[in-house]
Design a protein around this motif. Structure first.
Motif, PDB file in Angstrom:
ATOM      1  N   UNK A   1      11.523  56.909  -8.770  1.00 14.11           N
ATOM      2  CA  UNK A   1      12.194  55.655  -9.149  1.00 14.11           C
ATOM      3  C   UNK A   1      13.705  55.686  -8.912  1.00 14.11           C
ATOM      4  N   UNK A   2      14.135  56.599  -8.079  1.00 17.14           N
ATOM      5  CA  UNK A   2      15.550  56.645  -7.700  1.00 17.14           C
ATOM      6  C   UNK A   2      15.841  55.548  -6.677  1.00 17.14           C
ATOM      7  N   UNK A   3      17.108  55.329  -6.423  1.00 12.95           N
ATOM      8  CA  UNK A   3      17.499  54.308  -5.436  1.00 12.95           C
ATOM      9  C   UNK A   3      17.211  54.819  -4.013  1.00 12.95           C
ATOM     10  N   UNK A   4      16.875  53.901  -3.138  1.00  9.16           N
ATOM     11  CA  UNK A   4      16.647  54.286  -1.745  1.00  9.16           C
ATOM     12  C   UNK A   4      17.870  53.928  -0.900  1.00  9.16           C
ATOM     13  N   UNK A   5      18.060  54.681   0.153  1.00  8.69           N
ATOM     14  CA  UNK A   5      19.153  54.372   1.078  1.00  8.69           C
ATOM     15  C   UNK A   5      18.701  54.652   2.509  1.00  8.69           C
ATOM     16  N   UNK A   6      19.435  54.094   3.448  1.00 10.49           N
ATOM     17  CA  UNK A   6      19.102  54.333   4.857  1.00 10.49           C
ATOM     18  C   UNK A   6      19.807  55.610   5.298  1.00 10.49           C
ATOM     19  N   UNK A   7      19.013  56.607   5.637  1.00 13.67           N
ATOM     20  CA  UNK A   7      19.584  57.912   6.006  1.00 13.67           C
ATOM     21  C   UNK A   7      19.936  57.976   7.486  1.00 13.67           C
ATOM     22  N   UNK A   8      19.245  57.214   8.289  1.00  5.27           N
ATOM     23  CA  UNK A   8      19.551  57.228   9.733  1.00  5.27           C
ATOM     24  C   UNK A   8      18.936  56.002  10.404  1.00  5.27           C
ATOM     25  N   UNK A   9      19.547  55.610  11.484  1.00  5.71           N
ATOM     26  CA  UNK A   9      18.973  54.553  12.330  1.00  5.71           C
ATOM     27  C   UNK A   9      18.875  55.162  13.720  1.00  5.71           C
ATOM     28  N   UNK A  10      17.716  55.129  14.288  1.00  5.74           N
ATOM     29  CA  UNK A  10      17.569  55.778  15.595  1.00  5.74           C
ATOM     30  C   UNK A  10      16.597  55.016  16.486  1.00  5.74           C
TER      31      UNK A  10
END
Lengths: 163, 371
Positions: free
Chosen positions: A116-125
């Protein structure tokens, strides 16, 4: 520049085309040697050597052009790799298609299914689309981006747990 | 027909063929090369037109212009910058900086007028898209120029030079075209690995202690102060996620002077061109000001940080091809990022001591990479 990739049919056509071109060239050379050196091959007369030679070269050229139709143009898709803010404690991650206004390190409104932690975008490829997709394994023990080999299609919410 | 007569005919054909090859060999070569250039030119024209269409679409969608932006965008396509005179090299760097500054100012103003509704980041992306579209259009114009000039003068040397360089030129044009699409959508490109790595490093350590972020430390540059393994790390990168590179040299100079030279180490991370045969994403280390582009920023770092304060300068380069640098980030580069972060950490640990000040600068285009 690298050679363009061909489909199987394209490769077969290219092979046949080269055989035709080579045989046609041999026939023409035999015809020329018959004219200039007087060496006549026993199996064919001079006019036939010319006709067969030219016909084979013509057919070979057409086949070579046709083989070019089988060039596989690589198609790419852009993916966003989403990870949980609690990484590396939480191994949750998923890939989804890149959406407008996505950027690396963007905090998402979604929460992790695991912790239930926040999600983030780690990479765009950008990855190449494959014609046939291999089934993505359910579990992966990797931790860092280093081992991530994103598939060309977004995976459905895929949880990765420690073994 | 008698065989003897047939031999005569073939003999004449052979001689005719021989003379044609002997006298018109170069013309035939010229013709074949022209055809190859024409085919490439058609492809370039298509890319250029597609690029312009995409640019107009983006400007209309995101910028909500008050009038049709086509004419103004076309004017920007033909925009030129006159390089400063270098016959008298003294002060050429500052004259170059001045010209680059007025160009930047002019473009920002133009984009603000063409796309009034665009946010700052979107405006930066539009600027990047215009620049990429302009580059593709320029390549098209130059190739067309040499083709027409070669045709006009029937000069084999002109045509031959273009034809021989065509594979490389097309490779670069296709890569810039990919960059154009990436800027339009805000997708990170290969050149952005530097800022990606430093932000990844900050993210890793911000779990332990929150960083102090100063946006716009200098124009388009963000400064992040972060404790890394007991060292005071000053992280410098262009402000994202818009397509900006900022002036990292100016920021490093300002910071070193603000701290009265009390900086113990400078680490710069950037994308660098690999040689053919080397693997994309290979991480190499070296010394010096690791920064590309116009020499202005490099000069400032060498002069202010290097010469004035004798600051040790280390560099980490992530190797990639020119095509990778312009294209959206690929798997090899994304996989290299955690390894590069480890190398930076290792460099900090081995070359600096606890309590020391260290500057870590991530150089590159920040398109699609947030702070």
């Amino acid at each position: 520049m690298s050679e363009p990739k061909l489909t199987v049919q394209g490769k077969i056509l290219k092979g046949i085309a080269y055989i035709f071109l080579g045989t046609g060239l041999i026939f023409l050379m035999l015809a020329l040697s018959s004219i200039f050196m007087g060496i006549n091959p026993p199996f064919l007369d001079l006019p036939y050597l010319f006709v067969f030679g030219f016909s084979l070269i013509l057919a070979g050229s057409f086949l070579l052009v046709a083989a070019q139709q089988g060039i596989i143009k690589p198609e790419f898709t852009t993916l966003s790799l989403v990870k949980c803010n609690n990484t590396p404690d939480c191994k949750y991650r998923k890939t989804r298609k890149f959406e407008e206004n996505d950027y690396v390190f963007k905090e998402l409104d979604e929460t992790c299914e695991k912790c239930y932690g926040k999600l983030y975008i780690a990479a765009i490829l950008e990855v190449e689309k494959k014609a046939k997709q291999k089934k993505v394994p359910e579990e992966k023990p990797e931790e860092t981006l280093q081992q991530i080999e994103p598939t060309s299609e977004p995976t459905e919410r895929k949880e990765v747990e420690k073994k | 027909m008698q065989t003897n007569e047939l031999n005569w005919i073939f003999q004449i054909i052979f001689l005719a063929f021989f003379f044609i090859i002997f006298f018109y060999n170069q013309r035939m070569q010229l013709w074949m090369m022209q055809k190859q250039i024409e085919a490439a030119l058609r492809e370039l024209q298509q890319m250029s037109n597609e690029g312009k269409d995409l640019l107009i679409k983006i400007v209309n969608e995101k910028g909500k212009p008050k009038e049709d932006p086509r004419d103004r965008l076309q004017a920007l396509m033909d925009f030129f910058v006159v390089e400063p005179v270098n016959a008298d090299p003294a002060g050429v760097i500052w004259r170059m900086e001045h010209i680059l500054d007025i160009r930047k100012f002019r473009w920002e103003k133009e984009v603000a007028e063409i796309a009034p509704a665009a946010s700052r980041d979107v405006a930066a992306n539009i600027e990047g898209t215009i620049e990429a579209a302009m580059s593709v259009y320029y390549i098209f114009k130059v190739i067309r120029h040499f083709l027409l000039l070669g045709k006009k003068t029937k000069s084999l040397i002109l045509i031959m030079q273009v034809q021989m360089q065509l594979p490389l030129i097309m490779l670069i044009a296709k890569a810039i075209f990919k960059a154009l699409k990436a800027f339009g959508s805000g997708i990170p490109i290969g050149d952005g690995v530097g800022p990606f790595i430093v932000s990844g490093l900050v993210r890793e350590y911000s779990r332990k202690s929150l960083p102090l972020i100063t946006k716009e430390y200098t124009e388009d540059i963000t400064l992040i102060e972060q404790n890394i393994e007991g060292r005071n790390a000053f992280i410098i990168r262009a402000t994202g996620p818009g397509a900006r590179v900022g002036k990292p040299g100016e920021a490093i100079k300002k910071l070193v002077e603000e701290k009265n030279g009390q900086i113990n180490h400078l680490i710069m991370i950037d994308a660098g061109l690999k040689l053919e045969g080397e693997k994309t994403g290979t991480i190499i280390e070296g010394v010096g000001a690791v920064i590309g582009g116009p020499p202005v920023e490099k000069y400032k770092i060498e002069e202010a940080a290097g010469v004035k304060y004798q600051l040790p300068m280390d560099g980490i380069v992530i190797e990639e091809s020119q095509e990778d640098a312009f294209s959206p980030l690929g798997k090899d580069l994304v996989n290299a990022i955690p390894r590069a972060i480890e190398r930076v950490k290792n460099m900090i640990m081995t070359r600096t001591s606890e309590g020391e000040n260290v500057i870590i600068a991530g150089i590159g285009n920040c398109c699609g990479i947030g702070d």
